[in-house]
Design a protein around this motif. Structure first.
Motif, PDB file in Angstrom:
ATOM      1  N   HIS A 227       0.816  -1.213   0.000  1.00  0.00           N
ATOM      2  CA  HIS A 227       0.000   0.000   0.000  1.00  0.00           C
ATOM      3  C   HIS A 227       0.851   1.265   0.000  1.00  0.00           C
ATOM      4  O   HIS A 227       0.601   2.208  -0.767  1.00  0.00           O
TER       5      HIS A 227
ATOM      6  N   ASP B 165       3.626   2.228  -6.294  1.00  0.00           N
ATOM      7  CA  ASP B 165       2.644   3.039  -7.013  1.00  0.00           C
ATOM      8  C   ASP B 165       1.688   2.161  -7.802  1.00  0.00           C
ATOM      9  O   ASP B 165       0.501   2.488  -7.945  1.00  0.00           O
ATOM     10  N   TRP B 166       2.231   1.044  -8.347  1.00  0.00           N
ATOM     11  CA  TRP B 166       1.408   0.137  -9.154  1.00  0.00           C
ATOM     12  C   TRP B 166       1.761  -1.303  -8.803  1.00  0.00           C
ATOM     13  O   TRP B 166       2.929  -1.627  -8.576  1.00  0.00           O
TER      14      TRP B 166
ATOM     15  N   THR C  73      -6.965   4.862 -11.629  1.00  0.00           N
ATOM     16  CA  THR C  73      -6.149   4.134 -10.657  1.00  0.00           C
ATOM     17  C   THR C  73      -6.083   2.646 -10.959  1.00  0.00           C
ATOM     18  O   THR C  73      -5.426   1.900 -10.234  1.00  0.00           O
ATOM     19  N   THR C  74      -6.773   2.225 -12.027  1.00  0.00           N
ATOM     20  CA  THR C  74      -6.784   0.815 -12.425  1.00  0.00           C
ATOM     21  C   THR C  74      -6.666   0.731 -13.940  1.00  0.00           C
ATOM     22  O   THR C  74      -7.368   1.450 -14.661  1.00  0.00           O
TER      23      THR C  74
ATOM     24  N   GLN D  85      -3.322   0.804  -8.454  1.00  0.00           N
ATOM     25  CA  GLN D  85      -2.652   1.610  -7.443  1.00  0.00           C
ATOM     26  C   GLN D  85      -3.146   1.103  -6.091  1.00  0.00           C
ATOM     27  O   GLN D  85      -4.312   1.327  -5.733  1.00  0.00           O
TER      28      GLN D  85
ATOM     29  N   ARG E 203      -2.849   1.920  -3.016  1.00  0.00           N
ATOM     30  CA  ARG E 203      -3.364   2.869  -2.019  1.00  0.00           C
ATOM     31  C   ARG E 203      -4.760   3.374  -2.380  1.00  0.00           C
ATOM     32  O   ARG E 203      -5.452   3.948  -1.526  1.00  0.00           O
ATOM     33  N   SER E 204      -5.159   3.164  -3.651  1.00  0.00           N
ATOM     34  CA  SER E 204      -6.494   3.606  -4.074  1.00  0.00           C
ATOM     35  C   SER E 204      -7.456   2.439  -4.241  1.00  0.00           C
ATOM     36  O   SER E 204      -8.604   2.626  -4.656  1.00  0.00           O
ATOM     37  N   LEU E 205      -6.983   1.217  -3.921  1.00  0.00           N
ATOM     38  CA  LEU E 205      -7.793   0.021  -4.139  1.00  0.00           C
ATOM     39  C   LEU E 205      -8.862  -0.110  -3.067  1.00  0.00           C
ATOM     40  O   LEU E 205      -8.591   0.018  -1.870  1.00  0.00           O
ATOM     41  N   ASP E 206     -10.088  -0.337  -3.527  1.00  0.00           N
ATOM     42  CA  ASP E 206     -11.175  -0.594  -2.595  1.00  0.00           C
ATOM     43  C   ASP E 206     -11.003  -1.991  -2.004  1.00  0.00           C
ATOM     44  O   ASP E 206     -10.117  -2.746  -2.381  1.00  0.00           O
TER      45      ASP E 206
END
Length: 468
Positions: free
Chosen positions: A84, A88-89, A117-118, A162, A164-167
């Motif tokens: 996380h 970055d990816w 982000t995906t 990404q 840190r942006s993943l649900d």
């Protein structure tokens, strides 16, 4: 600077795991996070050796979870959570999936202008290209035919995300089944079929013939991923030679401690390893350049083999090839091909040879005047100028280049002779050991691989003899 990680959960993929690691390091992943699910074929050993050379983070699956799917899911969730703040990816892949970009030169370049982000990337299902048995070459160059874009399976996707942006939850490979596949910018090279023997050996389907028919798609040819091969081979050469160095020390320990258990696995007895049991006379070598009025040389700038005349020789650019022929009273002579001046790189590239060593093992069929790889079993075409081998003086310098190989094979091209040579060889020489292994009989090379899983690369194991 952007950091990225590929995530892999793997079980029993020892013969191809090196190519997967090499490919994804080549395309620019900063880190490879790999979980071994209790492999029995040496996959974990191969991973551990590779991790000494690159940022490959190896772990073992959670044994408290009873099913492979549970262990895989837990690993994927933990890997994304732990990445996380660092990456970055990140991208979850399988061992038969290779990420490929059509034009981007790296993961960083591909993701630089991502609109979200995906990034979903569609499958491209590659068939066997008619191959029946395992290959020592990269899947990228072995399997070059795939299914048509309209194939429903191509709607399956893998996601660059990404973290840190993943649900909550893992990326869903089946989230795009309602949309046509797109390969304009990237695709997942999915080598699900591979060769027929390996496919059925995996026993991954209750209806294997039906599964084979679904995956063995060979409708169109594609060679765009070949652009990654130079980088992949370079990295794979490091992995190959790390494994062979490990093999040297393991064999050394067998001889030092008179390990009867391992000798039994190799089909040997202590008596076979005694010096007195070897009556073979010291083999003789002839050294030749390739060509007469012109000589075949390695162009150090391009990496290609080119004919060079005496007046054109630029010793800063051209490195002459030398063939050391082991004199024999049979129709097949063993040979080693190398360059006169040691390579700054890790291997000598010869089309048709998979060995990835500075010295290339060959079989010369004297009567037929042909050259063959002892590993692939296929003929190798070397464009020798004037079709001539020109014998040269056997200097101390030339002998020094093959001294380790001579020590390893002085007792014969067999396991007993190899172990006697290991006992006399004071330091590891991965290239010489790889050549010596390549020249073992097929059954003995397989016994060596079984006794030391994970450290006898397929690209140095001798070819299976053709069936009558």
């Amino acid at each position: 600077m952007s950091k990225s990680a590929a995530i892999l959960f793997v079980h029993n993929e020892v013969d191809t795991i090196g190519w997967w690691l090499a490919h994804h390091a080549t395309i620019g992943f900063s880190t490879l996070i790999v979980c071994d699910d209790h492999s029995t074929d040496g996959t974990l050993t191969a991973l551990s050796n590779a991790a000494t050379l690159y940022d490959i983070r190896v772990q073992s699956a959670d044994t408290t979870l009873s099913t492979r799917l549970e262990r895989q899911t837990r690993f994927h969730e933990n890997a994304l959570a732990q990445g996380h703040d660092e990456f970055d990816w990140m991208m979850i892949l399988a061992a038969d999936e290779y990420l490929h970009f059509e034009t981007a030169r790296s993961v960083a370049e591909f993701t630089a202008n991502a609109p979200g982000t995906t990034i979903p990337v569609n499958w491209c299902l590659f068939g066997s290209s008619g191959r029946l048995t395992p290959s020592a070459f990269s899947p990228v160059e072995t399997f070059i035919r795939h299914g048509l874009l309209s194939l429903p399976d191509h709607r399956v996707v893998r996601h660059l995300v990404q973290p840190r942006s993943l649900d909550t939850g893992l990326p869903d490979p089946f989230s795009a089944l309602d949309r046509n596949a797109v390969w304009d910018e990237a695709r997942i090279l999915h080598f699900a079929a591979s060769d027929r023997e390996s496919f059925f050996k995996r026993d991954s389907s209750a209806t294997p013939e039906q599964a084979w028919k679904n995956f063995d798609r060979n409708d169109a040819e594609y060679g765009g991923a070949n652009r990654w091969l130079p980088g992949s081979r370079r990295i794979a050469s490091f992995l190959t030679q790390a494994s062979l160095t490990d093999l040297y020390w393991r064999l050394k320990a067998v001889m030092t401690h008179a390990d009867k258990s391992t000798l039994q696995k190799l089909g040997l007895t202590p008596d076979q390893l005694s010096v007195s049991s070897s009556s073979r006379s010291q083999p003789q070598f002839r050294f030749c350049t390739l060509g007469a009025t012109q000589r075949l040389m390695l162009d150090m700038q391009t990496g290609s083999l080119v004919p060079v005349g005496e007046t054109d020789t630029n010793f800063g650019r051209y490195n002459p090839l030398i063939m050391a022929l082991e004199v024999s009273d049979t129709d097949i002579w063993n040979a080693c091909l190398f360059v006169e001046n040691p390579l700054p790189g890790r291997y000598l590239s010869l089309a048709g040879s998979p060995t990835l060593l500075p010295m290339v093992p060959l079989h010369i069929k004297i009567a037929e005047n042909t050259v063959q790889s002892p590993v692939s079993g296929d003929d190798i075409h070397i464009a020798i100028p004037d079709h001539a081998l020109t014998e040269i003086d056997a200097t101390i310098s030339l002998y020094s280049r093959i001294t380790s190989f001579m020590v390893l094979t002085a007792g014969g091209h067999n396991l007993a002779g190899l172990l006697r040579g290991i006992e006399r060889l004071p330091a590891a020489d991965a290239s010489a050991l790889g050549c010596a292994v390549a020249m073992l009989p097929f059954e003995e090379a397989e016994r060596l691989s079984d006794a030391f899983p994970g450290v006898v690369p397929r690209n140095v194991r001798s070819a299976r003899p053709p069936q009558a």
